[in-house]
Motif scaffolding. Structure first.
Motif, PDB file in Angstrom:
ATOM      1  N   THR A 183       0.790  -1.232   0.000  1.00  0.00           N
ATOM      2  CA  THR A 183       0.000   0.000   0.000  1.00  0.00           C
ATOM      3  C   THR A 183       0.825   1.287   0.000  1.00  0.00           C
ATOM      4  N   LYS A 184       2.066   1.197   0.479  1.00  0.00           N
ATOM      5  CA  LYS A 184       2.947   2.370   0.650  1.00  0.00           C
ATOM      6  C   LYS A 184       2.379   3.363   1.655  1.00  0.00           C
ATOM      7  N   GLU A 185       1.523   2.892   2.534  1.00  0.00           N
ATOM      8  CA  GLU A 185       0.928   3.747   3.562  1.00  0.00           C
ATOM      9  C   GLU A 185       1.828   3.757   4.804  1.00  0.00           C
ATOM     10  N   PRO A 186       2.395   4.909   5.172  1.00  0.00           N
ATOM     11  CA  PRO A 186       3.314   4.987   6.308  1.00  0.00           C
ATOM     12  C   PRO A 186       2.696   4.575   7.650  1.00  0.00           C
ATOM     13  N   ILE A 187       1.378   4.505   7.740  1.00  0.00           N
ATOM     14  CA  ILE A 187       0.746   4.113   8.999  1.00  0.00           C
ATOM     15  C   ILE A 187       1.199   2.718   9.421  1.00  0.00           C
ATOM     16  N   PHE A 188       1.446   1.840   8.458  1.00  0.00           N
ATOM     17  CA  PHE A 188       1.907   0.493   8.795  1.00  0.00           C
ATOM     18  C   PHE A 188       3.315   0.542   9.391  1.00  0.00           C
ATOM     19  N   ALA A 189       4.166   1.402   8.851  1.00  0.00           N
ATOM     20  CA  ALA A 189       5.514   1.580   9.407  1.00  0.00           C
ATOM     21  C   ALA A 189       5.426   2.202  10.796  1.00  0.00           C
ATOM     22  N   GLY A 233      15.167  -5.059  14.608  1.00  0.00           N
ATOM     23  CA  GLY A 233      13.838  -4.758  14.075  1.00  0.00           C
ATOM     24  C   GLY A 233      13.422  -3.328  14.343  1.00  0.00           C
ATOM     25  N   LEU A 234      13.758  -2.823  15.528  1.00  0.00           N
ATOM     26  CA  LEU A 234      13.437  -1.440  15.876  1.00  0.00           C
ATOM     27  C   LEU A 234      14.151  -0.477  14.933  1.00  0.00           C
ATOM     28  N   ILE A 235      15.423  -0.702  14.709  1.00  0.00           N
ATOM     29  CA  ILE A 235      16.190   0.169  13.813  1.00  0.00           C
ATOM     30  C   ILE A 235      15.621   0.100  12.398  1.00  0.00           C
ATOM     31  N   MET A 236      15.354  -1.105  11.937  1.00  0.00           N
ATOM     32  CA  MET A 236      14.837  -1.258  10.572  1.00  0.00           C
ATOM     33  C   MET A 236      13.427  -0.682  10.430  1.00  0.00           C
ATOM     34  N   SER A 237      12.603  -0.805  11.452  1.00  0.00           N
ATOM     35  CA  SER A 237      11.251  -0.241  11.361  1.00  0.00           C
ATOM     36  C   SER A 237      11.312   1.290  11.374  1.00  0.00           C
ATOM     37  N   PHE A 238      12.267   1.847  12.106  1.00  0.00           N
ATOM     38  CA  PHE A 238      12.444   3.297  12.087  1.00  0.00           C
ATOM     39  C   PHE A 238      12.881   3.760  10.691  1.00  0.00           C
ATOM     40  N   ILE A 239      13.788   2.991  10.078  1.00  0.00           N
ATOM     41  CA  ILE A 239      14.211   3.305   8.707  1.00  0.00           C
ATOM     42  C   ILE A 239      13.005   3.244   7.765  1.00  0.00           C
ATOM     43  N   LEU A 240      12.147   2.241   7.956  1.00  0.00           N
ATOM     44  CA  LEU A 240      10.926   2.151   7.144  1.00  0.00           C
ATOM     45  C   LEU A 240      10.049   3.376   7.325  1.00  0.00           C
ATOM     46  N   TYR A 299      10.347   5.124  -1.647  1.00  0.00           N
ATOM     47  CA  TYR A 299       9.759   3.794  -1.644  1.00  0.00           C
ATOM     48  C   TYR A 299      10.717   2.691  -2.094  1.00  0.00           C
ATOM     49  N   SER A 300      11.600   2.985  -3.011  1.00  0.00           N
ATOM     50  CA  SER A 300      12.513   1.945  -3.500  1.00  0.00           C
ATOM     51  C   SER A 300      13.429   1.447  -2.389  1.00  0.00           C
ATOM     52  N   PHE A 301      14.051   2.360  -1.675  1.00  0.00           N
ATOM     53  CA  PHE A 301      14.918   1.962  -0.567  1.00  0.00           C
ATOM     54  C   PHE A 301      14.086   1.317   0.538  1.00  0.00           C
ATOM     55  N   GLY A 302      12.939   1.894   0.832  1.00  0.00           N
ATOM     56  CA  GLY A 302      12.057   1.334   1.848  1.00  0.00           C
ATOM     57  C   GLY A 302      11.612  -0.072   1.511  1.00  0.00           C
ATOM     58  N   LEU A 303      11.387  -0.321   0.240  1.00  0.00           N
ATOM     59  CA  LEU A 303      10.965  -1.656  -0.198  1.00  0.00           C
ATOM     60  C   LEU A 303      12.052  -2.693   0.067  1.00  0.00           C
ATOM     61  N   VAL A 304      13.301  -2.320  -0.109  1.00  0.00           N
ATOM     62  CA  VAL A 304      14.419  -3.235   0.180  1.00  0.00           C
ATOM     63  C   VAL A 304      14.443  -3.568   1.673  1.00  0.00           C
ATOM     64  N   VAL A 322      10.843   6.395   8.227  1.00  0.00           N
ATOM     65  CA  VAL A 322      11.444   7.577   7.600  1.00  0.00           C
ATOM     66  C   VAL A 322      11.371   7.475   6.075  1.00  0.00           C
ATOM     67  N   THR A 323      11.771   6.329   5.521  1.00  0.00           N
ATOM     68  CA  THR A 323      11.799   6.218   4.058  1.00  0.00           C
ATOM     69  C   THR A 323      10.408   6.299   3.442  1.00  0.00           C
ATOM     70  N   TYR A 324       9.456   5.618   4.031  1.00  0.00           N
ATOM     71  CA  TYR A 324       8.095   5.679   3.478  1.00  0.00           C
ATOM     72  C   TYR A 324       7.456   7.028   3.767  1.00  0.00           C
TER      73      TYR A 324
END
Length: 147
Positions: free
Chosen positions: A34-40, A90-97, A106-111, A99-101
């Motif tokens: 969805t690319k909806e930041p609410i999930f991040a 997971g906390l670090i990666m979810s924070f990156i998500l 989206y491309s970096f966030g998707l990775v 910010v990126t989303y």
């Protein structure tokens, strides 16, 4: 006999961890689609709550505990330290998500989302914790702190 190693004195129920991982996988997939930041945002909030040991504020923990109880699953307790290390990853990666989303990268966030999704699926389906394996390697090398 459950897998255990005397790394920490705290134990956690791996059944609940697997339910949490399933939810992380679902939310990460929903974010990627969805690319909806609410999930991040929800992922990030949940990781923060569990990081600070505030399980009563973690929707994933609450649902995981409920599912474990309703299915009458016998708990399997494992050392907390490697799982906490994975939680920090997971906390670090979810924070990156988040910010990126949030910024539309989206491309970096998707990775990053793909990595989280695969790690969460491995935990959910096979009880294989990639973060735990990394923790064990770092501990052997003397690079990881005792958690």
């Amino acid at each position: 006999m459950p897998k255990t190693c005397p790394i920490s004195t705290r134990k956690i129920n791996s059944k609940i961890v697997r339910f949490i991982s399933a939810q992380v996988a679902i939310f990460t997939l929903a974010l990627a689609i969805t690319k909806e930041p609410i999930f991040a945002f929800v992922l990030c909030i949940d990781f923060v709550a569990r990081f600070f040991r505030l399980q009563k504020f973690s929707p994933f923990f609450i649902l995981g505990q409920f599912m474990s109880k309703i299915l009458s699953l016998k708990p399997i307790f494992v050392d907390e330290a490697p799982k906490r290390f994975a939680l920090v990853m997971g906390l670090i990666m979810s924070f990156i998500l988040l910010v990126t989303y949030g910024l539309g990268f989206y491309s970096f966030g998707l990775v990053v989302a793909f990595i989280i999704f695969i790690f969460a699926l491995l935990e959910t389906l096979f009880d294989y914790c990639v973060g735990c394996k990394i923790y064990y390697i770092l501990r052997k090398l003397g690079w990881a702190p005792k958690i």
